[in-house]
Design a protein around this motif. Structure first.
Motif, short mmCIF file in Angstrom:
data_model
loop_
_atom_site.label_atom_id
_atom_site.label_comp_id
_atom_site.label_asym_id
_atom_site.label_seq_id
_atom_site.Cartn_x
_atom_site.Cartn_y
_atom_site.Cartn_z
N SER A 1 -30.36 117.21 -23.76
CA SER A 1 -31.04 117.59 -25.05
C SER A 1 -32.06 118.65 -24.88
CB SER A 1 -31.27 116.11 -25.49
OG SER A 1 -30.42 115.37 -25.71
N ALA A 2 -32.36 119.18 -23.55
CA ALA A 2 -33.18 120.03 -23.51
C ALA A 2 -33.29 121.46 -24.53
CB ALA A 2 -33.40 120.55 -22.11
N GLU A 3 -34.11 121.79 -24.90
CA GLU A 3 -34.11 122.76 -25.99
C GLU A 3 -34.98 124.06 -25.62
OE1 GLU A 3 -35.52 120.94 -29.76
OE2 GLU A 3 -37.19 120.17 -28.87
N ALA A 4 -34.41 125.34 -26.00
CA ALA A 4 -35.34 126.29 -26.16
C ALA A 4 -35.84 126.38 -27.52
CB ALA A 4 -34.55 127.66 -25.79
N LYS A 5 -37.02 126.97 -27.90
CA LYS A 5 -37.62 127.14 -29.05
C LYS A 5 -38.00 128.61 -29.41
CE LYS A 5 -39.46 122.69 -29.37
NZ LYS A 5 -40.44 121.56 -29.26
N THR A 6 -37.89 129.17 -30.47
CA THR A 6 -38.54 130.36 -30.94
C THR A 6 -39.59 130.06 -32.10
OG1 THR A 6 -36.78 131.63 -30.20
CG2 THR A 6 -38.29 132.80 -31.60
N LEU A 7 -41.02 130.14 -31.90
CA LEU A 7 -41.83 129.82 -32.88
C LEU A 7 -42.75 130.84 -33.38
CD1 LEU A 7 -43.96 126.57 -32.52
CD2 LEU A 7 -45.39 128.43 -32.34
N SER A 8 -42.95 130.91 -34.67
CA SER A 8 -44.03 131.67 -35.26
C SER A 8 -44.83 131.13 -36.24
CB SER A 8 -43.33 132.78 -35.89
OG SER A 8 -42.27 132.70 -36.84
N CYS A 9 -45.82 131.63 -36.55
CA CYS A 9 -46.87 131.31 -37.69
C CYS A 9 -46.76 132.22 -38.81
CB CYS A 9 -48.34 131.17 -36.79
SG CYS A 9 -49.45 130.59 -38.21
N ASN B 1 -50.38 135.10 -39.08
CA ASN B 1 -49.81 135.67 -39.95
C ASN B 1 -50.31 137.21 -40.28
OD1 ASN B 1 -52.17 134.64 -41.41
ND2 ASN B 1 -51.69 135.45 -43.17
N LYS B 2 -51.35 137.58 -39.36
CA LYS B 2 -51.67 138.93 -39.18
C LYS B 2 -50.87 139.58 -37.97
CE LYS B 2 -56.23 138.23 -41.27
NZ LYS B 2 -56.81 137.16 -41.23
N ASN B 3 -50.99 139.12 -36.94
CA ASN B 3 -50.12 139.85 -35.87
C ASN B 3 -48.39 139.63 -35.62
OD1 ASN B 3 -49.56 137.14 -34.76
ND2 ASN B 3 -51.31 137.40 -33.22
N LYS B 4 -48.11 138.57 -36.72
CA LYS B 4 -46.81 138.23 -36.95
C LYS B 4 -45.78 138.24 -35.67
CE LYS B 4 -47.08 140.54 -41.41
NZ LYS B 4 -48.22 139.64 -41.84
N THR B 5 -46.28 137.86 -34.70
CA THR B 5 -45.60 137.69 -33.42
C THR B 5 -45.07 136.26 -33.49
OG1 THR B 5 -47.64 136.99 -32.26
CG2 THR B 5 -47.07 138.99 -32.13
N ALA B 6 -44.17 136.18 -32.28
CA ALA B 6 -43.29 134.78 -32.35
C ALA B 6 -43.43 134.70 -30.64
CB ALA B 6 -41.94 134.92 -32.70
N VAL B 7 -43.20 133.47 -30.18
CA VAL B 7 -43.42 133.06 -29.02
C VAL B 7 -41.79 132.36 -28.60
CG1 VAL B 7 -44.39 130.79 -28.75
CG2 VAL B 7 -44.26 132.15 -27.07
N HIS B 8 -40.97 132.79 -27.47
CA HIS B 8 -39.60 132.11 -27.16
C HIS B 8 -40.15 131.37 -26.05
CE1 HIS B 8 -35.71 131.41 -26.44
NE2 HIS B 8 -35.89 131.46 -25.27
N ILE B 9 -39.71 130.03 -26.09
CA ILE B 9 -39.94 128.98 -25.16
C ILE B 9 -38.65 128.52 -24.44
CG2 ILE B 9 -41.08 126.70 -24.57
CD1 ILE B 9 -42.70 127.84 -27.41
N PRO B 10 -38.27 128.78 -23.45
CA PRO B 10 -37.06 128.33 -22.70
C PRO B 10 -37.25 126.90 -22.54
CG PRO B 10 -38.53 129.02 -20.74
CD PRO B 10 -39.19 129.28 -22.37
N LYS B 11 -35.88 126.66 -22.32
CA LYS B 11 -35.60 125.03 -21.76
C LYS B 11 -36.26 124.80 -20.70
CE LYS B 11 -30.81 124.90 -23.42
NZ LYS B 11 -29.17 124.49 -23.34
N GLY B 12 -36.90 123.60 -20.54
CA GLY B 12 -37.72 122.97 -19.43
C GLY B 12 -39.21 123.37 -19.57
N CYS B 13 -39.58 123.92 -20.62
CA CYS B 13 -41.12 124.08 -20.88
C CYS B 13 -41.50 123.23 -21.95
CB CYS B 13 -41.27 125.57 -21.22
SG CYS B 13 -40.97 126.65 -19.77
N ALA B 14 -42.65 122.67 -21.84
CA ALA B 14 -43.25 121.99 -23.04
C ALA B 14 -44.06 122.97 -23.96
CB ALA B 14 -44.08 120.65 -22.72
N ASN B 15 -44.24 122.52 -25.21
CA ASN B 15 -44.98 123.42 -26.17
C ASN B 15 -45.91 122.64 -27.07
OD1 ASN B 15 -45.44 126.12 -27.43
ND2 ASN B 15 -44.96 124.65 -29.22
#
Length: 175
Positions: A68-76, A105-119
């Motif tokens: 069930s491990a998951e990668a995530k791509t997250l943005s604000c 919402n100004k820098n509009k960046t996202a972060v990709h978090i690989p499987k095996g990492c907590a966020n």
């Protein structure tokens, strides 16, 4: 999209390349081809939105174990967050290390978090809206967490934590 490798393997800060005209702004938020070109195979099984009314709201640290491990791509999308990623992969050179980012919402960046990492993230403004893609669906039986003030990690938060769920506040010490 510009992918910037971070000091934890598999973590990327992703900067958009927006198109702007008199109507406003357009940007890609996800592109399988661009992710693959940067070595990220990220099938999407679930997409989530987190709406946070108050500044100082903490969500996390969350991760899932096993199949069930998951990668995530997250943005604000609205507001601002202080996002923290922790490497929990025992065979990683950066096991136990963490890095942080300001996403807004100004820098509009996202972060990709690989499987095996907590966020986890802490809202820096009222009315913060987070959008994220997950490579696996949520499985409550495989969910794990780390407490925001776990002494093993020595996390530093930029503002006072004002709201946190009982579940997120009750995780046992990591080690």
């Amino acid at each position: 999209m510009i992918f910037k490798k971070q000091k934890i393997q598999g973590v990327y800060l992703i900067e958009p390349q927006p198109f702007k005209d008199k109507r406003g702004l357009f940007r890609r938020h996800f592109c399988t081809k661009e992710f693959k070109k940067n070595g990220i195979i990220h099938k999407i099984e679930q997409a989530n939105i987190s709406e946070n009314l108050k500044k100082g709201t903490l969500r996390g640290f969350h991760y899932q174990k096993g199949f069930s491990a998951e990668a995530k791509t997250l943005s604000c999308i609205n507001g601002a967050i202080y996002d923290v990623v922790v490497d929990l992969r025992k065979n990683s050179k950066t096991f136990g290390k963490w890095i942080s980012f300001i996403l807004d919402n100004k820098n509009k960046t996202a972060v990709h978090i690989p499987k095996g990492c907590a966020n986890a993230f802490l809202t820096l403004t009222n009315n913060t809206l987070i959008h994220y893609y997950c490579s696996n669906k949520y499985n409550p039986s495989k969910e794990k967490g780390i407490r925001y003030n776990d002494p093993y990690f020595k996390f530093r938060w930029p503002i006072k934590i004002r709201q946190i769920s009982d579940k997120d506040n009750s995780h046992l010490d990591f080690k």
